[in-house]
Design an enzyme around this catalytic site. Sequence first.
Site, short mmCIF file in Angstrom:
data_model
loop_
_atom_site.label_atom_id
_atom_site.label_comp_id
_atom_site.label_asym_id
_atom_site.label_seq_id
_atom_site.Cartn_x
_atom_site.Cartn_y
_atom_site.Cartn_z
N ALA A 153 0.85 -1.29 -0.03
CA ALA A 153 -0.21 0.09 -0.04
C ALA A 153 0.82 1.21 -0.14
O ALA A 153 2.34 1.17 0.39
CB ALA A 153 -0.99 -0.13 1.27
N PHE A 154 0.25 2.50 -0.39
CA PHE A 154 1.12 3.65 -0.41
C PHE A 154 1.72 4.06 0.57
O PHE A 154 2.84 4.83 0.72
CB PHE A 154 0.24 4.55 -1.08
N LYS A 155 1.18 3.72 1.81
CA LYS A 155 1.59 4.03 3.27
C LYS A 155 2.96 3.66 3.19
O LYS A 155 3.65 4.12 4.18
CB LYS A 155 0.94 3.53 4.14
N ASP A 156 3.67 2.67 2.73
CA ASP A 156 5.10 2.30 2.44
C ASP A 156 5.99 3.51 2.58
O ASP A 156 7.05 3.44 3.05
CB ASP A 156 5.24 1.00 1.81
N ALA A 181 5.93 5.46 5.77
CA ALA A 181 6.41 4.87 6.93
C ALA A 181 7.81 4.24 6.91
O ALA A 181 8.55 4.48 7.79
CB ALA A 181 5.50 3.52 7.23
#
Length: 437
Positions: free
Chosen positions: A105-108, A111
Amino acid sequence: MIFKSTRGGGAAVSFKSAVFEGLASDGGLYHPTSIPNLNKLFLSLTSSSDYNQIAEEVTFHLLSPEIDRETARRIVSASYDFSPHLQRIDDSLFVLELFHGPSYAFKDFGACFLASCMEEFLSGDKRDAVILVATSGDTGSAVARAFLGKKNIHVVILYPSGRVSMLQEKQLTTLDKNISTLEVKGSFDDCQKMVKQAFTDTELNRKLMLTSANSINLGRLIPQSFYYIHAYAQLAAELDDGLVFCVPSGNFGNLTAGVYAWQWGLPVKRFIAATNKNDVVPQYLQSGIYETRASIRTLSNAMDVGNPSNMERLRAVFNSDWAKMAAMLQGEVITDEETTETIKGVWNRSALIIDPHTAVGYLAATRFRNRNDLPGAKIVIIATAHPAKFRETVREATGQQPELPAGLQEALDLPKKSTVVENTLQDLKDFILARFA
Ligand SMILES: *Cc1c(COP(=O)(O)O)cnc(C)c1O
């Protein structure tokens, strides 16, 4: 660059302080106090500019002297062994796939950068940090994967027992090293309450350095600007009639990062703020009236937010001027029925499988283009999650079972490792103190 609370309280702080504090002391979000001009740097980029090179350059220009070039390079290379994939749909429509990282997911992108910054900042310190994360499913796995193996950092993830999907649970509970997972007998709200109580507990704070890694952290927001800049670089040679980004949004961190990049000089004509029926921002852009609400459940559940936290930052960018914000941001609202139809239609027309969040962006972009407000503009749709993470919805819409990427299949095959706890602060304290104090 230094940062101050969106609510004006407290002193301006360094990037390092903003990263470890997360939230400002008055409850506001940290926001840059000045606007650097990086336009010359942006215009010098080309389609051969490498992602990590851009990330390093922008980090250095924004954060030096606090972060020198060597440190910027170390942080970036420790963060990214994955990059965005830009797919061309037709002459004016593109999909920017941001789901090829460790949690799909783009949150990688945010994060992993935050994790590398914290490791870098802690390398001179004597004390380890303990990161507490409450998750309802998806956010936790991006954070867990980002911090896996980072030195001087322990991560404790709390999730509500029996209330996350099997795939999500496996993603959360099959890591080891410095990641511990607590399966809480209770709801997501209980998990969140336990974490909040821990942050204000005197004994814990005396014995340990507790910190958070949630999505409002500046260390996650700033790096999300890099993929907008990289997408611009990839398309720069063909942008005669301008560039538009379409961002499927919930808490609006993703969109805020794009707006930051524009404010620093990235040539963007418009942003499309695409939401599901949790549409307080599109409503505001239309009417000028901002009314937060309780969230409702939809198929694009990572965007089920009724009170988007980054609205404070967006208002700060536009000096709380509705007309200015509405001139730059175009709201679009997509229903669940339209989401399913879009997944089906894109599969039939382009043989491309998209997840429900990306589908919200896809239809919003198509509507925008059909209205012909900016003829000839290239529209880049941000694809936020791998379709295999939402297998049921995708299968119902297309009849296709999206193939599981290797990393997800691996997680499914590993045994679950979690510690079951009651939903009390004492249980959380006992666990943390026994291990890390
Ligand atoms: C978190 C998330 C979003 C929403 O991003 P915001 O930055 O909160 O607006 C969209 N899609 C997916 C898959 C997400 O995980």
